[in-house]
Design a protein around this motif. Structure first.
Motif, mmCIF file in Angstrom:
data_model
loop_
_atom_site.group_PDB
_atom_site.id
_atom_site.type_symbol
_atom_site.label_atom_id
_atom_site.label_comp_id
_atom_site.label_asym_id
_atom_site.label_seq_id
_atom_site.Cartn_x
_atom_site.Cartn_y
_atom_site.Cartn_z
ATOM 1 N N ASP A 27 0.828 -1.202 0.000
ATOM 2 C CA ASP A 27 0.000 0.000 0.000
ATOM 3 C C ASP A 27 0.866 1.257 0.000
ATOM 4 O O ASP A 27 0.672 2.165 -0.805
ATOM 5 N N VAL A 28 1.831 1.314 0.898
ATOM 6 C CA VAL A 28 2.706 2.483 1.011
ATOM 7 C C VAL A 28 3.672 2.538 -0.166
ATOM 8 O O VAL A 28 3.910 3.595 -0.748
ATOM 9 N N ALA A 29 4.214 1.397 -0.563
ATOM 10 C CA ALA A 29 5.174 1.356 -1.669
ATOM 11 C C ALA A 29 4.552 1.842 -2.980
ATOM 12 O O ALA A 29 5.262 2.315 -3.859
ATOM 13 N N SER A 30 3.237 1.747 -3.082
ATOM 14 C CA SER A 30 2.564 2.214 -4.295
ATOM 15 C C SER A 30 2.662 3.728 -4.441
ATOM 16 O O SER A 30 2.496 4.247 -5.540
ATOM 17 N N GLY A 31 2.902 4.426 -3.332
ATOM 18 C CA GLY A 31 3.021 5.878 -3.376
ATOM 19 C C GLY A 31 1.700 6.616 -3.343
ATOM 20 O O GLY A 31 1.670 7.841 -3.477
ATOM 21 N N ARG A 32 0.602 5.898 -3.139
ATOM 22 C CA ARG A 32 -0.701 6.563 -3.076
ATOM 23 C C ARG A 32 -0.752 7.480 -1.856
ATOM 24 O O ARG A 32 -0.432 7.080 -0.745
ATOM 25 N N ARG A 33 -1.148 8.721 -2.080
ATOM 26 C CA ARG A 33 -1.128 9.754 -1.046
ATOM 27 C C ARG A 33 -1.881 9.310 0.220
ATOM 28 O O ARG A 33 -1.392 9.500 1.326
ATOM 29 N N GLU A 34 -3.054 8.718 0.061
ATOM 30 C CA GLU A 34 -3.840 8.328 1.242
ATOM 31 C C GLU A 34 -3.148 7.218 2.036
ATOM 32 O O GLU A 34 -3.201 7.194 3.271
ATOM 33 N N ALA A 35 -2.486 6.309 1.363
ATOM 34 C CA ALA A 35 -1.752 5.238 2.046
ATOM 35 C C ALA A 35 -0.550 5.810 2.793
ATOM 36 O O ALA A 35 -0.258 5.403 3.931
ATOM 37 N N LEU A 36 0.135 6.743 2.165
ATOM 38 C CA LEU A 36 1.278 7.385 2.822
ATOM 39 C C LEU A 36 0.823 8.123 4.074
ATOM 40 O O LEU A 36 1.439 8.002 5.146
ATOM 41 N N GLN A 37 -0.260 8.874 3.951
ATOM 42 C CA GLN A 37 -0.758 9.647 5.090
ATOM 43 C C GLN A 37 -1.233 8.729 6.218
ATOM 44 O O GLN A 37 -0.991 8.995 7.391
ATOM 45 N N ARG A 38 -1.909 7.652 5.865
ATOM 46 C CA ARG A 38 -2.380 6.703 6.876
ATOM 47 C C ARG A 38 -1.192 6.102 7.636
ATOM 48 O O ARG A 38 -1.219 5.993 8.864
ATOM 49 N N ALA A 39 -0.134 5.756 6.934
ATOM 50 C CA ALA A 39 1.061 5.200 7.581
ATOM 51 C C ALA A 39 1.689 6.232 8.511
ATOM 52 O O ALA A 39 2.066 5.906 9.647
ATOM 53 N N LEU A 40 1.795 7.471 8.054
ATOM 54 C CA LEU A 40 2.365 8.529 8.898
ATOM 55 C C LEU A 40 1.513 8.746 10.147
ATOM 56 O O LEU A 40 2.048 8.875 11.260
#
Length: 156
Positions: free
Chosen positions: A82-95
């Motif tokens: 999910d994060v490796a895909s670079g999708r903004r929402e996935a990145l934000q959720r991880a952060l």
């Protein structure tokens, strides 16, 4: 001791303690999550000036083990699809997940030598234009993998 020598000594200590200079590790996170250094500092639970000092070698270590644990959590999240895909929402959720975490730090759950992310490995091994070409070729059949390759193809 001269400032330059202090910085060199601190970076050598970081290599010994953390496997590589902390500046390298933090820069990978800034790029992977597409955030500022100050935003990353907030997620980790450290002041932006302190993070800057650690990155530049003016300070040798991260004194708070929970901050180091969050750094490692983020490094591990880079490897999730999910994060490796670079999708903004996935990145934000991880952060957000890491920012909200209250890591219990013990010797058993805080490894020092953490492997490099898939994205950074791809960047080291494959020219960016090849990654972009491969992404285009895979788009129709494997869009998630294509997005990962496209993300890796972006240069710092």
């Amino acid at each position: 001791m001269e400032d330059h020598k202090i910085v060199q000594r601190n970076i050598a200590l970081q290599r010994e303690w953390y496997g590589e200079p902390l500046g390298d590790r933090v820069r990978r996170l800034v790029v992977a999550f597409d955030v500022s250094q100050a935003s990353l500092a907030d997620v980790l639970g450290i002041s932006a000036p302190m993070l800057s000092q650690v990155m530049s070698g003016r300070r040798a270590k991260i004194g708070n083990p929970a901050v180091l644990a969050r750094l490692i959590m983020l490094e591990r999240k880079i490897l999730t699809p999910d994060v490796a895909s670079g999708r903004r929402e996935a990145l934000q959720r991880a952060l957000d997940d890491v920012r909200a975490s209250k890591p219990a730090v013990t010797r058993d759950n805080l490894p020092v030598d953490v492997g490099r992310s898939a994205i950074m490995a791809l960047r080291r091994l494959i020219p960016s234009d090849h990654l972009t070409e491969a992404a285009a070729a895979l788009d129709g059949r494997f869009p998630e993998l294509a997005e990962l390759l496209r993300h890796a193809g972006k240069r710092i």
